[in-house]
Design an enzyme around this catalytic site. Structure first.
Site, PDB file in Angstrom:
ATOM      1  N   ASP A  11       0.878  -1.182   0.000  1.00 23.92           N
ATOM      2  CA  ASP A  11       0.000   0.000   0.000  1.00 23.92           C
ATOM      3  C   ASP A  11       0.909   1.223   0.000  1.00 23.92           C
ATOM      4  OD1 ASP A  11      -2.240   1.707   0.279  1.00 23.92           O
ATOM      5  OD2 ASP A  11      -2.025   1.721   2.460  1.00 23.92           O
ATOM      6  N   SER A  12       0.314   2.372  -0.268  1.00 26.17           N
ATOM      7  CA  SER A  12       1.076   3.620  -0.183  1.00 26.17           C
ATOM      8  C   SER A  12       1.541   3.867   1.252  1.00 26.17           C
ATOM      9  CB  SER A  12       0.196   4.778  -0.613  1.00 26.17           C
ATOM     10  OG  SER A  12      -0.893   4.897   0.278  1.00 26.17           O
ATOM     11  N   TYR A  43      -0.463   8.573  -2.256  1.00 25.10           N
ATOM     12  CA  TYR A  43      -0.461   8.329  -3.711  1.00 25.10           C
ATOM     13  C   TYR A  43      -1.584   9.119  -4.385  1.00 25.10           C
ATOM     14  CZ  TYR A  43       2.574   4.101  -3.583  1.00 25.10           C
ATOM     15  OH  TYR A  43       3.607   3.201  -3.460  1.00 25.10           O
ATOM     16  N   GLY A  44      -2.648   9.356  -3.618  1.00 30.19           N
ATOM     17  CA  GLY A  44      -3.892   9.877  -4.187  1.00 30.19           C
ATOM     18  C   GLY A  44      -3.763  11.205  -4.903  1.00 30.19           C
ATOM     19  N   CYS A  74      -4.451  -1.125  -2.069  1.00 33.85           N
ATOM     20  CA  CYS A  74      -4.575   0.327  -2.224  1.00 33.85           C
ATOM     21  C   CYS A  74      -5.508   0.584  -3.407  1.00 33.85           C
ATOM     22  CB  CYS A  74      -3.185   0.885  -2.498  1.00 33.85           C
ATOM     23  SG  CYS A  74      -3.139   2.641  -2.867  1.00 33.85           S
ATOM     24  N   ASN A  75      -6.606   1.275  -3.143  1.00 37.58           N
ATOM     25  CA  ASN A  75      -7.554   1.563  -4.233  1.00 37.58           C
ATOM     26  C   ASN A  75      -6.900   2.431  -5.314  1.00 37.58           C
ATOM     27  OD1 ASN A  75     -10.647   0.967  -3.185  1.00 37.58           O
ATOM     28  ND2 ASN A  75      -9.208   1.331  -1.527  1.00 37.58           N
ATOM     29  N   THR A  76      -6.081   3.378  -4.874  1.00 33.35           N
ATOM     30  CA  THR A  76      -5.453   4.306  -5.818  1.00 33.35           C
ATOM     31  C   THR A  76      -4.493   3.563  -6.745  1.00 33.35           C
ATOM     32  OG1 THR A  76      -5.550   5.905  -4.010  1.00 33.35           O
ATOM     33  CG2 THR A  76      -4.281   6.535  -5.945  1.00 33.35           C
ATOM     34  N   CYS A 184     -10.850   3.716   0.146  1.00 33.14           N
ATOM     35  CA  CYS A 184      -9.414   3.850   0.426  1.00 33.14           C
ATOM     36  C   CYS A 184      -9.124   2.943   1.607  1.00 33.14           C
ATOM     37  CB  CYS A 184      -9.093   5.306   0.766  1.00 33.14           C
ATOM     38  SG  CYS A 184      -7.417   5.569   1.381  1.00 33.14           S
ATOM     39  N   THR A 185      -8.038   2.170   1.522  1.00 30.87           N
ATOM     40  CA  THR A 185      -7.792   1.165   2.565  1.00 30.87           C
ATOM     41  C   THR A 185      -7.360   1.785   3.898  1.00 30.87           C
ATOM     42  OG1 THR A 185      -5.557   0.843   1.684  1.00 30.87           O
ATOM     43  CG2 THR A 185      -7.265  -0.682   0.945  1.00 30.87           C
ATOM     44  N   HIS A 186      -7.040   3.069   3.888  1.00 28.10           N
ATOM     45  CA  HIS A 186      -6.756   3.737   5.165  1.00 28.10           C
ATOM     46  C   HIS A 186      -8.047   3.987   5.965  1.00 28.10           C
ATOM     47  CE1 HIS A 186      -2.845   4.641   3.368  1.00 28.10           C
ATOM     48  NE2 HIS A 186      -2.437   5.205   4.478  1.00 28.10           N
TER      49      HIS A 186
HETATM   50  N1  DGL Z   1      -4.627   3.282   0.936  1.00 23.75           N
HETATM   51  C1  DGL Z   1      -4.611   4.040  -0.285  1.00 23.75           C
HETATM   52  C2  DGL Z   1      -5.899   3.775  -1.074  1.00 23.75           C
HETATM   53  O1  DGL Z   1      -6.550   2.774  -0.825  1.00 23.75           O
HETATM   54  C3  DGL Z   1      -4.302   5.463   0.052  1.00 23.75           C
HETATM   55  C4  DGL Z   1      -3.967   6.289  -1.117  1.00 23.75           C
HETATM   56  C5  DGL Z   1      -3.045   7.416  -0.865  1.00 23.75           C
HETATM   57  O2  DGL Z   1      -1.912   7.174  -0.479  1.00 23.75           O
HETATM   58  O3  DGL Z   1      -3.456   8.542  -1.137  1.00 23.75           O
HETATM   59  O4  DGL Z   1      -6.282   4.500  -1.964  1.00 23.75           O
END
Ligand code: DGL
Length: 260
Positions: A11-12, A43-44, A74-76, A184-186
């Protein structure tokens, strides 16, 4: 590829641990390597090209560790880079996307909210999904600017977080959403706060369990389930602050700092 090789997860940053937890719960015998690319979070707000380059960097690291399957937690990264990863590498990739479909199918108020990063909401894959499943519902899309950075800094229950969430959710409440999709996984780490803030009838949807089930199905299909009886090795690496990652893992797992 051997079935006792580890599952790689990246993930990011720390958010993908929400996916790691579901995966470890469902597949407790699997060795896992979790990679938090916190140094480059969020990452977003990056370009598609940058998100692809970072996803390739993370994948190469996990492949060097002999991972048999990679979960893009990570969705992004999924919505921008999984197509490239699948094209470039010859192992299975499991991705995560906002669960628009179940929300759109089950809404009674015909209004749903989605909270996700700019990178996810602007991706082709997200547009494709919404066009397919959410044509006849009011979809309130909200970029969660600032949320990932606060979580990466360990400020989950901060005053700033509460203020951001209130601000982002109000337009959704104004149109009477009955489903809130966490894209978003966060964000699953915000569920306790969200439950306090939102009216009881609003269902919060995240895709963690679905990702774990899909991972199991793909391992089974490829005959890659670990059948050995050795104790699973669970490794966590971060190129940012290892303490935040440690805080989010329920048990006292060791987190190693990695310079990558
Ligand atoms: N956990 C990432 C997601 O699911 C976070 C993206 C980010 O770093 O902005 O999109």
């Amino acid at each position: 590829m051997s079935n006792n090789h580890p599952i790689g997860i990246f993930d990011s940053g720390v958010g993908g641990t929400s996916i790691w937890k579901e995966t470890h719960r469902l597949l407790p015998k699997e060795h896992t390597i979790y990679l938090a690319d916190s140094k480059f979070a969020p990452y977003g707000e990056k370009s598609k090209e940058d998100i692809i380059a970072l996803s390739i960097k993370n994948t190469e690291y996990l492949l060097d560790q002999n991972c048999k399957l990679i979960i893009v937690a990570c969705n992004t990264a999924t919505t921008n880079a999984i197509k490239t990863l699948r094209k470039n590498y010859d192992i299975p990739f499991i991705g995560i996307e906002p669960a628009i479909k179940p929300a759109a199918l089950n809404t009674k108020t015909k209004a749903i909210g989605i909270l996700a990063t700019k990178g996810t909401l602007s991706s082709d894959l997200f547009h494709k999904t919404t066009n397919l499943f959410a044509n006849d519902v009011t979809l309130i899309e909200q970029e969660g600017d600032g949320i990932v950075s606060l979580i990466e800094n360990g400020q989950i229950n901060s005053v700033e977080m509460t203020a951001l969430l209130k601000h982002y959710l109000q337009p959704m409440l104004d149109v009477d959403i009955d489903h809130l999709v966490l894209g978003c996984t966060h964000y699953p780490y915000l569920i306790p706060q969200l439950l306090e803030m939102l009216p009881k009838h609003i269902k919060i949807i995240d895709s963690g369990e679905a990702v774990a089930k899909q991972t199991k199905a793909i391992l089974q299909k490829n005959e890659l389930i670990n059948t050995t009886t050795e104790k699973p090795s669970l490794k966590f690496y971060s190129n940012g602050n290892p303490n935040v990652l440690k805080m989010l893992l329920d048990r006292n797992y060791t987190v190693e700092f990695l310079n990558f």
